[in-house]
Design a protein around this motif. Structure first.
Motif, mmCIF file in Angstrom:
data_model
loop_
_atom_site.group_PDB
_atom_site.id
_atom_site.type_symbol
_atom_site.label_atom_id
_atom_site.label_comp_id
_atom_site.label_asym_id
_atom_site.label_seq_id
_atom_site.Cartn_x
_atom_site.Cartn_y
_atom_site.Cartn_z
ATOM 1 N N LYS A 1 -10.117 3.569 -0.482
ATOM 2 C CA LYS A 1 -11.078 4.574 -0.004
ATOM 3 C C LYS A 1 -11.069 4.761 1.508
ATOM 4 C CE LYS A 1 -14.095 3.740 -3.909
ATOM 5 N NZ LYS A 1 -15.382 3.272 -4.380
ATOM 6 N N THR A 2 -9.901 4.580 2.096
ATOM 7 C CA THR A 2 -9.741 4.829 3.521
ATOM 8 C C THR A 2 -8.260 5.011 3.839
ATOM 9 O OG1 THR A 2 -10.249 4.056 5.768
ATOM 10 C CG2 THR A 2 -9.598 2.387 4.163
ATOM 11 N N THR A 3 -8.013 5.715 4.932
ATOM 12 C CA THR A 3 -6.647 5.828 5.448
ATOM 13 C C THR A 3 -6.545 5.204 6.834
ATOM 14 O OG1 THR A 3 -7.149 8.023 6.332
ATOM 15 C CG2 THR A 3 -6.103 7.918 4.139
ATOM 16 N N ASP A 4 -7.655 4.727 7.362
ATOM 17 C CA ASP A 4 -7.681 4.084 8.676
ATOM 18 C C ASP A 4 -6.829 2.815 8.611
ATOM 19 O OD1 ASP A 4 -8.234 2.531 10.927
ATOM 20 O OD2 ASP A 4 -10.375 3.033 10.936
ATOM 21 N N LYS B 1 -8.675 -0.574 9.012
ATOM 22 C CA LYS B 1 -9.470 -0.934 7.830
ATOM 23 C C LYS B 1 -8.562 -1.314 6.665
ATOM 24 C CE LYS B 1 -13.535 1.870 8.869
ATOM 25 N NZ LYS B 1 -14.334 3.031 8.474
ATOM 26 N N VAL B 2 -7.486 -0.545 6.474
ATOM 27 C CA VAL B 2 -6.554 -0.840 5.390
ATOM 28 C C VAL B 2 -5.953 -2.230 5.576
ATOM 29 C CG1 VAL B 2 -4.326 -0.210 4.377
ATOM 30 C CG2 VAL B 2 -6.029 1.565 4.839
ATOM 31 N N GLY C 1 -5.421 11.539 0.151
ATOM 32 C CA GLY C 1 -6.439 11.324 1.173
ATOM 33 C C GLY C 1 -7.020 9.920 1.193
ATOM 34 N N THR C 2 -6.369 8.992 0.526
ATOM 35 C CA THR C 2 -6.815 7.599 0.538
ATOM 36 C C THR C 2 -5.586 6.699 0.510
ATOM 37 O OG1 THR C 2 -8.346 5.991 -0.453
ATOM 38 C CG2 THR C 2 -7.043 7.344 -1.981
ATOM 39 N N THR C 3 -5.803 5.412 0.458
ATOM 40 C CA THR C 3 -4.703 4.455 0.381
ATOM 41 C C THR C 3 -4.893 3.617 -0.870
ATOM 42 O OG1 THR C 3 -4.636 4.366 2.798
ATOM 43 C CG2 THR C 3 -3.503 2.600 1.615
ATOM 44 N N PRO D 1 0.022 5.818 0.408
ATOM 45 C CA PRO D 1 -0.991 6.873 0.498
ATOM 46 C C PRO D 1 -1.038 7.709 -0.780
ATOM 47 C CG PRO D 1 0.963 7.508 1.711
ATOM 48 C CD PRO D 1 1.210 6.128 1.186
ATOM 49 N N VAL E 1 -8.061 1.269 -5.268
ATOM 50 C CA VAL E 1 -8.224 2.369 -4.313
ATOM 51 C C VAL E 1 -9.010 1.820 -3.131
ATOM 52 C CG1 VAL E 1 -9.184 4.672 -3.935
ATOM 53 C CG2 VAL E 1 -8.197 4.068 -6.164
ATOM 54 N N THR F 1 0.834 -1.211 0.000
ATOM 55 C CA THR F 1 0.000 0.000 0.000
ATOM 56 C C THR F 1 0.861 1.250 0.000
ATOM 57 O OG1 THR F 1 -0.121 0.195 2.420
ATOM 58 C CG2 THR F 1 -1.810 -1.156 1.343
#
Length: 158
Positions: free
Chosen positions: A37-40, A43-44, A11-13, A8, A35, A6
């Protein structure tokens, strides 16, 4: 925290993984990108673990056998078409390339029939075509010339 495969971006990963060299001719790109759709990071990590399981299972299936999954079968069917210079779902396929594929299929049917007209007429494609070749026959390939109908009365290209 760094999570393998992954990076960044805006604003996403992004998940990015290289396709194994032995399978690269079966994919449109040498890498798979998605994509997330998160940077958490939690969750990633979960999404990456799921994606890794999916792509690794797909790759194992492709390496083991084209009949291993519908997705793998489609990849092999597309590769077979490309080996004849044909593009799936393309209205611009060369009629000569289509003719070569038809000749290949006709030759397999003739070898199967062994000169017996009844066997030739009644042959089930499952008896003389591989699963990949049968899938090619069911592919939605649009061609700009009239489709050729085989002796059995059904068309390989719809």
């Amino acid at each position: 925290m760094t999570i393998k495969y992954t990076y960044p971006r805006g604003g996403t990963t992004i998940y990015q993984r290289s396709v194994p060299t032995a399978l690269r001719d079966r994919y449109p790109s040498p890498t798979i990108k998605k994509v997330l759709k998160t940077t958490d990071p939690v969750k990633v990590a979960r999404l990456v673990a799921d994606l890794n399981r999916q792509v690794e299972a797909e790759w194992a299936g492709l390496l083991a056998s084209p009949e291993s999954s519908p997705k793998a079968l489609q990849v092999h069917a597309d590769a077979l078409l490309r080996s004849y210079g044909l593009a799936p779902h393309s209205p611009d396929n060369d009629p000569r390339a289509i003719e070569l594929l038809h000749d290949h299929i006709d030759n397999k049917l003739m070898r199967h029939a062994g000169g017996n007209d009844r066997v030739y007429q009644d042959a089930d494609p499952a008896d003389y075509l591989t699963t990949v070749e049968r899938d090619v026959s069911a592919s939605a390939i649009e061609i700009s010339c009239a489709s050729r109908t085989l002796t059995r009365g059904w068309s390989w290209f719809r």
